[in-house]
Design a protein around this motif. Sequence first.
Motif, PDB file in Angstrom:
ATOM      1  N   UNK A 136      -2.349   3.740   6.984  1.00  0.00           N
ATOM      2  CA  UNK A 136      -3.481   2.828   7.034  1.00  0.00           C
ATOM      3  C   UNK A 136      -3.450   1.966   5.776  1.00  0.00           C
ATOM      4  N   UNK A 137      -3.606   0.670   5.962  1.00  0.00           N
ATOM      5  CA  UNK A 137      -3.558  -0.288   4.866  1.00  0.00           C
ATOM      6  C   UNK A 137      -4.943  -0.854   4.605  1.00  0.00           C
ATOM      7  N   UNK A 138      -5.315  -0.919   3.332  1.00  0.00           N
ATOM      8  CA  UNK A 138      -6.592  -1.494   2.918  1.00  0.00           C
ATOM      9  C   UNK A 138      -6.271  -2.757   2.114  1.00  0.00           C
ATOM     10  N   UNK A 139      -6.641  -3.903   2.643  1.00  0.00           N
ATOM     11  CA  UNK A 139      -6.128  -5.177   2.152  1.00  0.00           C
ATOM     12  C   UNK A 139      -6.798  -5.643   0.856  1.00  0.00           C
ATOM     13  N   UNK A 140      -6.380  -6.829   0.418  1.00  0.00           N
ATOM     14  CA  UNK A 140      -6.815  -7.391  -0.851  1.00  0.00           C
ATOM     15  C   UNK A 140      -8.228  -7.976  -0.767  1.00  0.00           C
ATOM     16  N   UNK A 141      -8.668  -8.589  -1.849  1.00  0.00           N
ATOM     17  CA  UNK A 141     -10.057  -9.026  -1.968  1.00  0.00           C
ATOM     18  C   UNK A 141     -10.440 -10.089  -0.929  1.00  0.00           C
ATOM     19  N   UNK A 142      -9.479 -10.899  -0.512  1.00  0.00           N
ATOM     20  CA  UNK A 142      -9.747 -11.894   0.524  1.00  0.00           C
ATOM     21  C   UNK A 142      -8.752 -11.757   1.674  1.00  0.00           C
ATOM     22  N   UNK A 143      -8.179 -10.570   1.824  1.00  0.00           N
ATOM     23  CA  UNK A 143      -7.142 -10.359   2.828  1.00  0.00           C
ATOM     24  C   UNK A 143      -7.697 -10.149   4.222  1.00  0.00           C
ATOM     25  N   UNK A 144      -6.769 -10.059   5.159  1.00  0.00           N
ATOM     26  CA  UNK A 144      -7.073  -9.772   6.560  1.00  0.00           C
ATOM     27  C   UNK A 144      -5.846  -9.103   7.157  1.00  0.00           C
ATOM     28  N   UNK A 145      -5.918  -8.601   8.367  1.00  0.00           N
ATOM     29  CA  UNK A 145      -4.779  -7.843   8.914  1.00  0.00           C
ATOM     30  C   UNK A 145      -3.436  -8.555   8.809  1.00  0.00           C
ATOM     31  N   UNK A 146      -3.384  -9.842   9.130  1.00  0.00           N
ATOM     32  CA  UNK A 146      -2.102 -10.538   9.130  1.00  0.00           C
ATOM     33  C   UNK A 146      -1.519 -10.688   7.723  1.00  0.00           C
ATOM     34  N   UNK A 147      -2.352 -10.512   6.692  1.00  0.00           N
ATOM     35  CA  UNK A 147      -1.842 -10.550   5.328  1.00  0.00           C
ATOM     36  C   UNK A 147      -0.847  -9.420   5.073  1.00  0.00           C
ATOM     37  N   UNK A 148      -0.998  -8.328   5.803  1.00  0.00           N
ATOM     38  CA  UNK A 148      -0.163  -7.148   5.574  1.00  0.00           C
ATOM     39  C   UNK A 148       0.887  -6.960   6.672  1.00  0.00           C
ATOM     40  N   UNK A 149       1.261  -8.048   7.342  1.00  0.00           N
ATOM     41  CA  UNK A 149       2.223  -7.945   8.440  1.00  0.00           C
ATOM     42  C   UNK A 149       3.589  -7.450   7.974  1.00  0.00           C
ATOM     43  N   UNK A 150       4.048  -7.915   6.822  1.00  0.00           N
ATOM     44  CA  UNK A 150       5.357  -7.470   6.334  1.00  0.00           C
ATOM     45  C   UNK A 150       5.333  -5.986   5.993  1.00  0.00           C
ATOM     46  N   UNK A 151       4.300  -5.554   5.312  1.00  0.00           N
ATOM     47  CA  UNK A 151       4.138  -4.139   4.960  1.00  0.00           C
ATOM     48  C   UNK A 151       4.156  -3.301   6.241  1.00  0.00           C
ATOM     49  N   UNK A 152       3.407  -3.752   7.234  1.00  0.00           N
ATOM     50  CA  UNK A 152       3.324  -3.023   8.503  1.00  0.00           C
ATOM     51  C   UNK A 152       4.684  -2.945   9.184  1.00  0.00           C
ATOM     52  N   UNK A 153       5.422  -4.035   9.159  1.00  0.00           N
ATOM     53  CA  UNK A 153       6.745  -4.048   9.786  1.00  0.00           C
ATOM     54  C   UNK A 153       7.683  -3.057   9.119  1.00  0.00           C
ATOM     55  N   UNK A 154       7.691  -3.047   7.786  1.00  0.00           N
ATOM     56  CA  UNK A 154       8.577  -2.121   7.061  1.00  0.00           C
ATOM     57  C   UNK A 154       8.220  -0.659   7.354  1.00  0.00           C
ATOM     58  N   UNK A 155       6.929  -0.385   7.460  1.00  0.00           N
ATOM     59  CA  UNK A 155       6.517   0.987   7.773  1.00  0.00           C
ATOM     60  C   UNK A 155       6.919   1.365   9.187  1.00  0.00           C
ATOM     61  N   UNK A 156       6.738   0.451  10.131  1.00  0.00           N
ATOM     62  CA  UNK A 156       7.123   0.746  11.516  1.00  0.00           C
ATOM     63  C   UNK A 156       8.626   0.979  11.623  1.00  0.00           C
ATOM     64  N   UNK A 157       9.405   0.229  10.874  1.00  0.00           N
ATOM     65  CA  UNK A 157      10.855   0.413  10.891  1.00  0.00           C
ATOM     66  C   UNK A 157      11.253   1.813  10.432  1.00  0.00           C
TER      67      UNK A 157
END
Length: 402
Positions: A136-157
């Motif tokens: 589970x990812x908790x984003x930055x001060x003005x982030x949203x789900x798509x901000x963490x797309x790269x992180x999510x991809x690397x974890x899924x891999x």
Amino acid sequence: ARMAPAFAAHVVDFASRRRRWLIAALAAWMILKVRARQTQESPRIFCKDDDASMKRLLGRTDALRQFSPTPWAASSTLQLVVHTLWQRYHSRRSSFTEYRLNCPDGGVVTVAKFVPPSADQDATRQELAPDAPVLVLLHTIAGRPYSEAEFALRAHERGWHVYVLSRRGHHDRLATPRFNIMGCAQDTDLMANFVRGRHPDSFIGAAGLSAGSGQVVTYIGQQDLFAGDGNSGPINAAVSLCPAWDITHAFKRFSQTAPKIAELVLNGVKQLFLEKNKDLLGGHPAFELALQASDMHDFVEKTLPFAGHDSLESYLDECNPIKHYHGSRVPCLILNALDDPLCVEANIDMKIARGTHNFALATTRRGSHVAYREGLIGQSCFMHRLTLDFLEEARLAQLRAQ
């Protein structure tokens, strides 16, 4: 016959130009190699001397051996630029399934599950079992789900389900006049337990970035209290990436050390929370005051009513991560870069790093703020690699203990 000398001259000229390009390319390659050697480093590690289980975890975390920033983009500013470019690249090529959750007071938060590329786009795509580990990812001060797309991809891999926990106002307009830039622990508990309900048999690791790094520490320090009756909370291990530590002073230091970036962040949160929700918040006396906030610390003070507090003291007591380190019973690794322009070196609390069970701190000389780009063109990210290595070792340690 007359063309033979001219042709020969062209061949010689082409060979000469090609040789010059080859020499230039070789020189550039050698410069990059030298620069890479100059900038690569082994993170410094701090933890409590008698915390044997944490020391074992750290010893098995391969990523802690070396960080090699992109050689031509090792400075703090260039790290941020390269990270932003890659972040935008991945955000446009990713998708999420969104689940909107209703809070008890009528507010709305969003849990976004990462949807991997379809099989025709990615031949390496794998279907994960329901009991596969979860990040589970908790984003930055003005982030949203798509901000963490790269992180999510690397974890899924690497075989992990991925969910982004999106705080009030970050994904949709506010449903009630309530928001908190540091996150609300009760809201986090609602979202984390939603994920646990979908994966009752999975190991769940959490990673918070920037403001989310404080949110994750605040939550794991209280999750067992929320669970009640001696039960454990849903998070099994955590990583806190580029935290500000004690927000009593952190926002003030940020404005002093990086005023231009601080102004950008301030304008961003005003747009995200105030201007986007003017119809809902505009009638509140705090609205105009918050719009006139001069820096992030001032913004926090002016928006206290929207966070449900009537004083800065009560807000800090509930929402300052520094208050909740000692309540956690799960392992948590903290990562800070000493060249971070937002969460500066002066914020780091070595007493906590060296004196608190279940916590460890890794520091690097470079990396900037939630950037940590590696590779020739910055195509990979050290903080992603470190997070997944640490959480995987925590998962294996839990399996060995069962």
